[in-house]
Design a protein around this motif. Structure first.
Motif, PDB file in Angstrom:
ATOM      1  N   ASN A   1       4.982 -56.511  10.589  1.00  0.00           N
ATOM      2  CA  ASN A   1       4.063 -55.862   9.663  1.00  0.00           C
ATOM      3  C   ASN A   1       3.395 -56.878   8.745  1.00  0.00           C
ATOM      4  N   ASP A   2       2.065 -56.980   8.819  1.00  0.00           N
ATOM      5  CA  ASP A   2       1.336 -57.938   7.985  1.00  0.00           C
ATOM      6  C   ASP A   2       1.495 -57.647   6.498  1.00  0.00           C
ATOM      7  N   HIS A   3       1.613 -56.369   6.145  1.00  0.00           N
ATOM      8  CA  HIS A   3       1.793 -56.015   4.736  1.00  0.00           C
ATOM      9  C   HIS A   3       3.060 -56.664   4.188  1.00  0.00           C
ATOM     10  N   THR A   4       4.154 -56.550   4.947  1.00  0.00           N
ATOM     11  CA  THR A   4       5.426 -57.103   4.483  1.00  0.00           C
ATOM     12  C   THR A   4       5.377 -58.620   4.434  1.00  0.00           C
ATOM     13  N   LYS A   5       4.775 -59.254   5.433  1.00  0.00           N
ATOM     14  CA  LYS A   5       4.639 -60.722   5.427  1.00  0.00           C
ATOM     15  C   LYS A   5       3.868 -61.171   4.190  1.00  0.00           C
ATOM     16  N   PHE A   6       2.755 -60.516   3.944  1.00  0.00           N
ATOM     17  CA  PHE A   6       1.933 -60.850   2.785  1.00  0.00           C
ATOM     18  C   PHE A   6       2.729 -60.650   1.502  1.00  0.00           C
ATOM     19  N   TRP A   7       3.394 -59.509   1.396  1.00  0.00           N
ATOM     20  CA  TRP A   7       4.156 -59.164   0.198  1.00  0.00           C
ATOM     21  C   TRP A   7       5.208 -60.230  -0.114  1.00  0.00           C
ATOM     22  N   LEU A   8       5.957 -60.631   0.889  1.00  0.00           N
ATOM     23  CA  LEU A   8       7.005 -61.627   0.651  1.00  0.00           C
ATOM     24  C   LEU A   8       6.412 -62.975   0.280  1.00  0.00           C
ATOM     25  N   ARG A   9       5.376 -63.372   0.981  1.00  0.00           N
ATOM     26  CA  ARG A   9       4.787 -64.684   0.701  1.00  0.00           C
ATOM     27  C   ARG A   9       4.208 -64.762  -0.698  1.00  0.00           C
ATOM     28  N   ILE A  10       3.502 -63.715  -1.131  1.00  0.00           N
ATOM     29  CA  ILE A  10       2.932 -63.792  -2.484  1.00  0.00           C
ATOM     30  C   ILE A  10       4.008 -63.627  -3.552  1.00  0.00           C
ATOM     31  N   SER A  11       5.111 -62.952  -3.214  1.00  0.00           N
ATOM     32  CA  SER A  11       6.209 -62.810  -4.171  1.00  0.00           C
ATOM     33  C   SER A  11       6.840 -64.165  -4.474  1.00  0.00           C
ATOM     34  N   PHE A  12       6.917 -65.017  -3.449  1.00  0.00           N
ATOM     35  CA  PHE A  12       7.523 -66.330  -3.613  1.00  0.00           C
ATOM     36  C   PHE A  12       6.493 -67.410  -3.926  1.00  0.00           C
ATOM     37  N   PHE A  13       5.270 -67.241  -3.436  1.00  0.00           N
ATOM     38  CA  PHE A  13       4.234 -68.270  -3.618  1.00  0.00           C
ATOM     39  C   PHE A  13       2.924 -67.667  -4.128  1.00  0.00           C
ATOM     40  N   PRO A  14       2.908 -67.092  -5.312  1.00  0.00           N
ATOM     41  CA  PRO A  14       1.643 -66.533  -5.807  1.00  0.00           C
ATOM     42  C   PRO A  14       0.678 -67.659  -6.183  1.00  0.00           C
ATOM     43  N   PRO A  15      -0.628 -67.394  -6.074  1.00  0.00           N
ATOM     44  CA  PRO A  15      -1.585 -68.386  -6.570  1.00  0.00           C
ATOM     45  C   PRO A  15      -1.308 -68.650  -8.050  1.00  0.00           C
ATOM     46  N   THR A  16      -1.302 -69.906  -8.446  1.00  0.00           N
ATOM     47  CA  THR A  16      -0.916 -70.285  -9.807  1.00  0.00           C
ATOM     48  C   THR A  16      -1.695 -69.534 -10.873  1.00  0.00           C
ATOM     49  N   HIS A  17      -2.998 -69.432 -10.710  1.00  0.00           N
ATOM     50  CA  HIS A  17      -3.820 -68.813 -11.761  1.00  0.00           C
ATOM     51  C   HIS A  17      -3.666 -67.290 -11.822  1.00  0.00           C
ATOM     52  N   LEU A  18      -3.035 -66.701 -10.795  1.00  0.00           N
ATOM     53  CA  LEU A  18      -2.800 -65.245 -10.797  1.00  0.00           C
ATOM     54  C   LEU A  18      -1.309 -64.918 -10.943  1.00  0.00           C
ATOM     55  N   TYR A  19      -0.517 -65.942 -11.270  1.00  0.00           N
ATOM     56  CA  TYR A  19       0.945 -65.808 -11.285  1.00  0.00           C
ATOM     57  C   TYR A  19       1.419 -64.605 -12.118  1.00  0.00           C
ATOM     58  N   GLU A  20       0.970 -64.507 -13.355  1.00  0.00           N
ATOM     59  CA  GLU A  20       1.466 -63.440 -14.240  1.00  0.00           C
ATOM     60  C   GLU A  20       1.117 -62.054 -13.720  1.00  0.00           C
ATOM     61  N   GLN A  21      -0.112 -61.876 -13.244  1.00  0.00           N
ATOM     62  CA  GLN A  21      -0.521 -60.561 -12.740  1.00  0.00           C
ATOM     63  C   GLN A  21       0.275 -60.175 -11.490  1.00  0.00           C
ATOM     64  N   ILE A  22       0.476 -61.130 -10.611  1.00  0.00           N
ATOM     65  CA  ILE A  22       1.199 -60.833  -9.368  1.00  0.00           C
ATOM     66  C   ILE A  22       2.674 -60.598  -9.644  1.00  0.00           C
ATOM     67  N   MET A  23       3.278 -61.429 -10.480  1.00  0.00           N
ATOM     68  CA  MET A  23       4.701 -61.259 -10.753  1.00  0.00           C
ATOM     69  C   MET A  23       4.978 -59.959 -11.501  1.00  0.00           C
ATOM     70  N   LYS A  24       4.029 -59.502 -12.291  1.00  0.00           N
ATOM     71  CA  LYS A  24       4.170 -58.195 -12.943  1.00  0.00           C
ATOM     72  C   LYS A  24       4.303 -57.112 -11.874  1.00  0.00           C
ATOM     73  N   THR A  25       3.477 -57.182 -10.843  1.00  0.00           N
ATOM     74  CA  THR A  25       3.530 -56.215  -9.743  1.00  0.00           C
ATOM     75  C   THR A  25       4.828 -56.364  -8.951  1.00  0.00           C
ATOM     76  N   VAL A  26       5.229 -57.603  -8.700  1.00  0.00           N
ATOM     77  CA  VAL A  26       6.469 -57.858  -7.949  1.00  0.00           C
ATOM     78  C   VAL A  26       7.666 -57.267  -8.695  1.00  0.00           C
ATOM     79  N   TYR A  27       7.734 -57.516 -10.005  1.00  0.00           N
ATOM     80  CA  TYR A  27       8.869 -57.005 -10.780  1.00  0.00           C
ATOM     81  C   TYR A  27       8.830 -55.482 -10.908  1.00  0.00           C
ATOM     82  N   GLU A  28       7.645 -54.918 -10.961  1.00  0.00           N
ATOM     83  CA  GLU A  28       7.542 -53.453 -10.958  1.00  0.00           C
ATOM     84  C   GLU A  28       8.127 -52.894  -9.663  1.00  0.00           C
ATOM     85  N   TYR A  29       7.796 -53.551  -8.545  1.00  0.00           N
ATOM     86  CA  TYR A  29       8.337 -53.116  -7.250  1.00  0.00           C
ATOM     87  C   TYR A  29       9.863 -53.227  -7.251  1.00  0.00           C
TER      88      TYR A  29
END
Length: 196
Positions: A94-122
């Motif tokens: 599943n591409d969704h799951t691959k994407f989800w895991l990769r961005i959870s561990f390697f978010p783009p630096t400038h979007l780190y806070e926004q992405i990690m907020k979503t990750v922690y909500e999940y």
């Protein structure tokens, strides 16, 4: 429809090439539109990426809710082990799951806070959904009555994190090895079975 198609194509590119390796021109080409047309739907690459993140977050949460609803009556040992196994299969297919895991561990630096907020909500919602399942297992005597359900779920998420790391770095053989060893010790810690 075009907005949905742009997000689908973007998801594929972001999953394979990451944020930095994906260009809006590539996405536009694959959608079959001009690059400028993307901007009618999204302000820029950041907004598109974050929207894809939110869609994937919703999809992953939907998987968890469905899994719980469809498996809630099963013995807790089978329920938890199959949950881990299903995530392994989802990552492989599943591409969704691959994407989800990769961005959870390697978010783009400038979007780190926004992405990690979503990750922690999940992760927080996942924990909240699993706690009642674990509490019921304790009540039913499937898990030792000395076990605190919230701690048991937190430890389970630690096992899941370890498997996620192997999915990203280790490959299928290492995932199975980590799953087997982690599960063996985790379950025996929860149940009344002897470790050896």
């Amino acid at each position: 429809m075009t907005s949905k198609r742009i997000k689908e194509v973007a998801l594929n590119h972001f999953t394979i090439n990451g944020y930095e390796g994906t260009s809006m021109a590539q996405i536009a080409d694959d959608v079959g539109i001009k690059k400028q047309s993307i901007y009618t739907h999204f302000k820029g690459k950041d907004e598109l990426f974050l929207q894809v993140c939110l869609d994937v977050f919703a999809d992953e949460l939907h998987f968890v809710v469905n899994f719980i609803e469809n498996n809630a009556t099963r013995p807790i040992e089978d329920f938890l082990f199959d949950f881990l196994s299903h995530y392994k299969e989802r990552y492989e297919k599943n591409d969704h799951t691959k994407f989800w895991l990769r961005i959870s561990f390697f978010p783009p630096t400038h979007l780190y806070e926004q992405i990690m907020k979503t990750v922690y909500e999940y992760l927080d919602q996942l924990e909240e959904l699993l706690i009642p399942v674990m509490e019921k297992a304790v009540e039913d005597g499937r898990v030792s009555s000395t076990i605190d359900a919230k701690r048991a779920v937190a430890a389970f998420l630690g096992v899941l994190d370890g498997i996620f790391v192997e999915m990203l770095y280790g490959g299928p053989e290492r995932v199975l090895k980590r799953l087997d060893a982690s599960w063996y010790l985790y379950w025996r810690g929860l149940s009344k079975e002897s470790l050896f």
